[in-house]
Design a protein around this motif. Structure first.
Motif, mmCIF file in Angstrom:
data_model
loop_
_atom_site.group_PDB
_atom_site.id
_atom_site.type_symbol
_atom_site.label_atom_id
_atom_site.label_comp_id
_atom_site.label_asym_id
_atom_site.label_seq_id
_atom_site.Cartn_x
_atom_site.Cartn_y
_atom_site.Cartn_z
ATOM 1 N N HIS A 278 8.311 7.821 -1.204
ATOM 2 C CA HIS A 278 8.309 6.353 -1.125
ATOM 3 C C HIS A 278 9.165 5.727 -2.222
ATOM 4 O O HIS A 278 9.533 4.552 -2.125
ATOM 5 C CB HIS A 278 6.873 5.827 -1.232
ATOM 6 C CG HIS A 278 5.965 6.372 -0.170
ATOM 7 N ND1 HIS A 278 6.320 6.416 1.168
ATOM 8 C CD2 HIS A 278 4.700 6.887 -0.232
ATOM 9 C CE1 HIS A 278 5.330 6.949 1.872
ATOM 10 N NE2 HIS A 278 4.334 7.239 1.040
ATOM 11 N N LYS B 115 8.603 -4.497 -0.260
ATOM 12 C CA LYS B 115 7.483 -3.559 -0.262
ATOM 13 C C LYS B 115 6.196 -4.111 -0.888
ATOM 14 O O LYS B 115 5.097 -3.676 -0.519
ATOM 15 C CB LYS B 115 7.884 -2.268 -0.991
ATOM 16 C CG LYS B 115 9.092 -1.578 -0.384
ATOM 17 C CD LYS B 115 8.903 -1.320 1.108
ATOM 18 C CE LYS B 115 10.138 -0.701 1.744
ATOM 19 N NZ LYS B 115 10.006 -0.582 3.221
ATOM 20 N N ARG C 80 3.310 -4.231 7.726
ATOM 21 C CA ARG C 80 1.978 -3.716 8.084
ATOM 22 C C ARG C 80 1.975 -2.207 8.293
ATOM 23 O O ARG C 80 0.942 -1.555 8.114
ATOM 24 C CB ARG C 80 1.491 -4.414 9.355
ATOM 25 C CG ARG C 80 1.042 -5.851 9.126
ATOM 26 C CD ARG C 80 0.664 -6.511 10.437
ATOM 27 N NE ARG C 80 1.813 -6.617 11.333
ATOM 28 C CZ ARG C 80 1.737 -7.045 12.593
ATOM 29 N NH1 ARG C 80 0.576 -7.377 13.108
ATOM 30 N NH2 ARG C 80 2.825 -7.110 13.337
ATOM 31 N N PHE C 81 3.133 -1.658 8.688
ATOM 32 C CA PHE C 81 3.162 -0.218 8.959
ATOM 33 C C PHE C 81 3.406 0.610 7.694
ATOM 34 O O PHE C 81 3.558 1.812 7.756
ATOM 35 C CB PHE C 81 4.214 0.117 10.026
ATOM 36 C CG PHE C 81 5.599 -0.384 9.701
ATOM 37 C CD1 PHE C 81 6.462 0.369 8.923
ATOM 38 C CD2 PHE C 81 6.030 -1.610 10.170
ATOM 39 C CE1 PHE C 81 7.735 -0.081 8.618
ATOM 40 C CE2 PHE C 81 7.308 -2.070 9.878
ATOM 41 C CZ PHE C 81 8.156 -1.312 9.105
ATOM 42 N N GLU C 82 3.457 -0.060 6.518
ATOM 43 C CA GLU C 82 3.595 0.654 5.242
ATOM 44 C C GLU C 82 2.552 0.153 4.237
ATOM 45 O O GLU C 82 2.882 -0.347 3.166
ATOM 46 C CB GLU C 82 5.006 0.461 4.668
ATOM 47 C CG GLU C 82 6.102 1.055 5.521
ATOM 48 C CD GLU C 82 7.485 0.806 4.936
ATOM 49 O OE1 GLU C 82 8.343 1.699 5.061
ATOM 50 O OE2 GLU C 82 7.720 -0.275 4.344
ATOM 51 N N PRO C 83 1.272 0.280 4.554
ATOM 52 C CA PRO C 83 0.212 -0.290 3.690
ATOM 53 C C PRO C 83 0.101 0.380 2.335
ATOM 54 O O PRO C 83 -0.470 -0.194 1.403
ATOM 55 C CB PRO C 83 -1.055 -0.081 4.518
ATOM 56 C CG PRO C 83 -0.741 1.114 5.385
ATOM 57 C CD PRO C 83 0.711 0.988 5.716
ATOM 58 N N TRP C 84 0.622 1.594 2.209
ATOM 59 C CA TRP C 84 0.461 2.331 0.956
ATOM 60 C C TRP C 84 1.144 1.663 -0.236
ATOM 61 O O TRP C 84 0.723 1.871 -1.372
ATOM 62 C CB TRP C 84 0.975 3.761 1.114
ATOM 63 C CG TRP C 84 2.339 3.855 1.735
ATOM 64 C CD1 TRP C 84 3.540 3.755 1.123
ATOM 65 C CD2 TRP C 84 2.624 4.051 3.122
ATOM 66 N NE1 TRP C 84 4.569 3.871 2.007
ATOM 67 C CE2 TRP C 84 4.047 4.060 3.255
ATOM 68 C CE3 TRP C 84 1.843 4.233 4.266
ATOM 69 C CZ2 TRP C 84 4.679 4.240 4.484
ATOM 70 C CZ3 TRP C 84 2.478 4.402 5.482
ATOM 71 C CH2 TRP C 84 3.870 4.409 5.594
ATOM 72 N N TYR C 85 2.183 0.861 0.008
ATOM 73 C CA TYR C 85 2.854 0.198 -1.117
ATOM 74 C C TYR C 85 1.905 -0.783 -1.812
ATOM 75 O O TYR C 85 1.855 -0.853 -3.035
ATOM 76 C CB TYR C 85 4.109 -0.543 -0.635
ATOM 77 C CG TYR C 85 5.248 0.400 -0.320
ATOM 78 C CD1 TYR C 85 5.987 0.991 -1.336
ATOM 79 C CD2 TYR C 85 5.560 0.721 1.002
ATOM 80 C CE1 TYR C 85 7.031 1.873 -1.056
ATOM 81 C CE2 TYR C 85 6.598 1.600 1.295
ATOM 82 C CZ TYR C 85 7.326 2.169 0.265
ATOM 83 O OH TYR C 85 8.333 3.049 0.542
ATOM 84 N N ARG C 86 1.170 -1.529 -1.039
ATOM 85 C CA ARG C 86 0.269 -2.530 -1.615
ATOM 86 C C ARG C 86 -1.063 -1.925 -2.040
ATOM 87 O O ARG C 86 -1.633 -2.347 -3.050
ATOM 88 C CB ARG C 86 0.023 -3.652 -0.596
ATOM 89 C CG ARG C 86 -0.895 -4.756 -1.105
ATOM 90 C CD ARG C 86 -0.951 -5.919 -0.146
ATOM 91 N NE ARG C 86 0.321 -6.637 -0.105
ATOM 92 C CZ ARG C 86 0.561 -7.659 0.721
ATOM 93 N NH1 ARG C 86 -0.376 -8.078 1.557
ATOM 94 N NH2 ARG C 86 1.738 -8.270 0.698
ATOM 95 N N HIS C 87 -1.543 -0.933 -1.310
ATOM 96 C CA HIS C 87 -2.897 -0.431 -1.556
ATOM 97 C C HIS C 87 -2.961 0.830 -2.412
ATOM 98 O O HIS C 87 -4.037 1.176 -2.916
ATOM 99 C CB HIS C 87 -3.608 -0.179 -0.219
ATOM 100 C CG HIS C 87 -3.730 -1.409 0.634
ATOM 101 N ND1 HIS C 87 -4.419 -2.533 0.215
ATOM 102 C CD2 HIS C 87 -3.234 -1.698 1.869
ATOM 103 C CE1 HIS C 87 -4.364 -3.462 1.160
ATOM 104 N NE2 HIS C 87 -3.649 -2.973 2.165
ATOM 105 N N GLU C 88 -1.840 1.506 -2.595
ATOM 106 C CA GLU C 88 -1.852 2.727 -3.407
ATOM 107 C C GLU C 88 -0.854 2.659 -4.573
ATOM 108 O O GLU C 88 -1.226 2.875 -5.725
ATOM 109 C CB GLU C 88 -1.530 3.943 -2.523
ATOM 110 C CG GLU C 88 -2.563 4.192 -1.428
ATOM 111 C CD GLU C 88 -2.175 5.347 -0.525
ATOM 112 O OE1 GLU C 88 -1.374 6.203 -0.958
ATOM 113 O OE2 GLU C 88 -2.642 5.381 0.632
ATOM 114 N N ASN D 145 5.488 -6.804 2.314
ATOM 115 C CA ASN D 145 4.725 -5.609 2.685
ATOM 116 C C ASN D 145 4.495 -5.437 4.187
ATOM 117 O O ASN D 145 3.495 -5.908 4.732
ATOM 118 C CB ASN D 145 3.371 -5.605 1.979
ATOM 119 C CG ASN D 145 2.643 -4.255 2.158
ATOM 120 O OD1 ASN D 145 1.508 -4.213 2.588
ATOM 121 N ND2 ASN D 145 3.298 -3.179 1.841
#
Length: 364
Positions: free
Chosen positions: A267, A210, A216-224, A214
């Motif tokens: 998540h 994650k 691409r279809f789960e960007p929230w792990y890296r950005h949020e 990471n």
């Protein structure tokens, strides 16, 4: 005198021939008995063999502190492990029941069967099966098995990867979608199982998947999620690199982690405890598989559920399920003992319930 001597030799020769014939008949009988039709002999003796082996295994049941050694890969297929396999699963369930009764661990082993738990359990009504999802232990493959059993696709190979986790299209209902009475009926009557693996190795897998790779279809792990953990738990605020494993461990081991969990929502399923995901002390599961012995456990689960003639578990790449002690020790080598102890304190229930040994680097 010569005639008498010749007759004496003839009698000796005749006696010798008789003895040879007699010995040959005895040997022939012995060979016939020894190399008798193997199917008939095996079928006749099988109960005795099973009884003897079962008693031997019972005598050598390891003490609780040695249980993890039982879950190391055997390197043998299911067909060569039929006798031992049921005993292993009985031992696992017995250990689970014993730890569930341990009042000292009650806060770490018990949870409420809430909607969060019911959301993790997938239903196959056609074959009366419930599967509790524990991410980072090969759950994608089990979901494929259930998708085929539910009839959405005729084979595992036909299932598109983007469909497996799309619960509006994959034909996998969650237990939470049923009424209370229907939920109780399924929990009481259906075959129920889930899979576990070493808790610390699972956390490493979640971190890598994650926050390092990471998708691409789960960007929230890296950005949020990653920035939220860094703001709260990074000691050196001048560092600008992405989330580090040390930050992740500090967050997970914080007794007050729940205020962030609420912000992160569902998540968190990739790193919360097995207790929180599947409520193993509240729900009576039929089988608990181990990732470390999945080569044996997967065929056993299919057979125990009565579906082994309908579907097969996808081929497991060699070595992928083996516990990687070196990798675990490397990831934790730069983490303070204080943070590791706090992390273990949170996941102690998972270690004890499923027979995983406290890490050696925590004891040193």
């Amino acid at each position: 005198w010569l005639t008498s001597d010749n007759m004496h030799h003839q009698w000796l020769l005749l006696a010798a021939c008789f003895w040879v014939v007699f010995m040959f008949m005895v040997a022939s009988k012995f060979i016939t008995l020894t190399f008798k039709d193997p199917d008939g002999y095996g079928a006749k003796q099988e109960p005795l063999i099973l009884t003897a082996v079962t008693k031997l295994e019972e005598v050598h049941v390891p003490e609780e502190k040695h249980w993890p050694e039982e879950f190391q890969p055997t390197g043998t297929g299911f067909s060569g492990n039929l006798i031992r396999q049921p005993l292993v699963h009985m031992e696992r369930l017995e250990l689970l029941r014993n730890v569930c009764r341990d009042t000292a661990l009650r806060d770490l082993s018990h949870t409420v069967v809430s909607k969060f738990v019911l959301d993790r359990i997938f239903v196959c009504d056609k074959h009366k099966i419930l599967f509790c999802q524990t991410p980072k232990v090969g759950n994608t493959q089990w979901k494929k098995v259930l998708i085929v059993l539910n009839g959405a696709f005729s084979s595992i190979e036909e299932i598109p990867e983007n469909i497996v986790h799309d619960h509006e299209k994959n034909g996998l209902p969650r237990l939470s979608s049923f009424s209370d009475s229907e939920i109780k009926k399924r929990l009481n009557l259906y075959f129920k199982f889930f899979i576990v693996r070493d808790p610390f190795e699972r956390l490493i897998s979640a971190f890598k998947d994650k926050f390092v790779h990471n998708p691409r279809f789960e960007p929230w792990y890296r950005h949020e999620i990653a920035p939220g953990i860094i703001r709260k738990y990074r000691k050196n605020r001048t560092e600008t690199k992405g989330l580090q494993f040390e930050d992740f461990v500090r967050y997970l081991g914080d007794p007050n982690h729940r205020w962030l969990d609420v912000q992160f929502g569902d998540h968190i399923i990739h790193w919360v405890t097995y207790v929180e995901l599947c409520a193993p002390c509240e729900i009576t599961y039929s089988v608990i598989g181990h990732h470390e012995t999945l080569e044996d456990d997967a065929p056993y689960i299919l057979k125990a559920a009565g579906i082994d003639h309908l579907v097969s578990y996808p081929t497991i790449p060699p070595g992928i399920t083996v516990y990687n002690r070196t990798k675990v020790e490397r990831y934790f080598s730069g983490i303070s003992k204080r943070d590791i102890r706090r992390l273990y304190a949170r996941f102690e229930g998972d270690f004890k319930l499923f027979g995983y040994r406290e890490p050696d680097f925590l004891l040193n």
